[in-house]
Scaffold this active site. Structure first.
Site, PDB file in Angstrom:
ATOM      1  N   ASP A   1       0.796  -1.231   0.000  1.00  0.00           N
ATOM      2  CA  ASP A   1       0.000   0.000   0.000  1.00  0.00           C
ATOM      3  C   ASP A   1       0.830   1.283   0.000  1.00  0.00           C
ATOM      4  OD1 ASP A   1      -2.083  -1.777   0.290  1.00  0.00           O
ATOM      5  OD2 ASP A   1      -3.008  -0.739   1.977  1.00  0.00           O
TER       6      ASP A   1
ATOM      7  N   HIS B   1       3.824  -2.021   3.147  1.00  0.00           N
ATOM      8  CA  HIS B   1       3.779  -0.680   2.564  1.00  0.00           C
ATOM      9  C   HIS B   1       5.097  -0.336   1.854  1.00  0.00           C
ATOM     10  CE1 HIS B   1       0.646  -0.520   5.652  1.00  0.00           C
ATOM     11  NE2 HIS B   1       0.103   0.467   4.959  1.00  0.00           N
TER      12      HIS B   1
END
Length: 287
Positions: free
Chosen positions: A88, A234
């Site tokens: 992400d 991430h």
């Protein structure tokens, strides 16, 4: 377990209120009728309405809940011995290319939930994600912390803008949406139905934007690792270790090596929509 998808993703589908939302609507109507019939019941009616709002709020604050609508927390059972690695908050011009190199090294595929504004700034990173066989999905246009406080019109503008941005860069419309920080409200699911998107969260997350210890993050992701898990890391907003190195770069090899030992293959969310037998048949046809 995720419910079956009746309408193909990418196409507009009819919104069916989740039982919690249907119940809240019925409670509101009943409370209003009770007050009209007997004004003295307003404390009980008002208290019931407030309680229902608190429950709806709790559903929005719990990223893995399906209280407000369908939510992928695992891959469908047809994915077999596969897991999904989702990444992400990118693209990041420093981190994303190095993440792609690691994925190539281990022969793994991942799903990148990209922020529209960052994709506009770094389109070459998004193009590289697709060129290397990974999937790009929708993580909103601006990734605002106030996302879950917005009404339906604002949510639609935000998500549709990211759809247009990412489609323009990749040539393929996203099929999945992940809310910023996983937080949402009851207005989100009707918007996703209009845009043909499926909400996806995760089975477990590493909290790699906060922790700088790669071993701790890997343990969070690998504890109880099983087929059809969806893992969250991430490339954007990545925490860095004591030497300034993005911690995801140390975590990824640990996760991918553990998956290989468990004979679990990393796939993308959209590839998991195709059952394994169909994938195998398609592969045989190309031989």
């Amino acid at each position: 377990m995720n419910p079956p998808i009746a309408t193909p993703l990418g196409t507009t589908r009819r919104w069916k209120p989740a039982p919690l939302i249907s119940g809240a609507l019925a409670l509101h109507a009943g409370a209003a009728a009770a007050v009209v019939a007997d004004p003295s019941t307003w404390p009980w009616a008002g208290g019931s309405v407030i309680a229902s709002h608190l429950v709806l709020m709790a559903g929005g604050l719990w990223p893995r809940s399906a209280w407000l609508g369908p939510n992928w927390t695992h891959l469908p059972a047809t994915a077999g011995q596969q897991i999904a690695l989702t990444i992400d908050d990118g693209p990041d011009p420093d981190v994303t290319p190095r993440v792609l190199d690691l994925l190539d090294k281990y022969g793994a595929k991942a799903t990148f939930f990209c922020i529209g504004e960052l994709a506009q700034r770094h389109p070459h990173c998004v193009e590289a994600i697709v060129a290397r066989g990974h999937a790009v999905e929708n993580h909103s246009q601006r990734h605002r912390h106030t996302f879950s406080l917005q009404g339906p019109a604002a949510l639609r503008r935000e998500i549709a803008a990211a759809q247009d941005t990412l489609t323009h860069i990749t040539g393929t419309r996203p099929l999945f949406f992940r809310a910023p920080a996983g937080l949402r409200n009851p207005f989100l699911e009707p918007v996703l139905c209009q845009l043909g998107l499926q909400l996806a969260s995760w089975t477990r997350r590493g909290f790699d934007t906060r922790s700088r210890n790669a071993d701790t993050i890997a343990q969070r992701l690998l504890r109880g690792l099983a087929p059809q898990d969806i893992l969250l890391l991430h490339d954007g907003h990545a925490a860095r270790d004591a030497h300034g190195v993005p911690v995801i770069l140390a975590v990824l090899p640990k996760v991918l090596e553990a998956a290989a030992r468990a004979q679990l293959q990393c796939t993308t969310l959209r590839a998991a929509l195709v059952p394994e037998p169909a994938q195998a048949a398609r592969s045989q046809m190309t031989l």
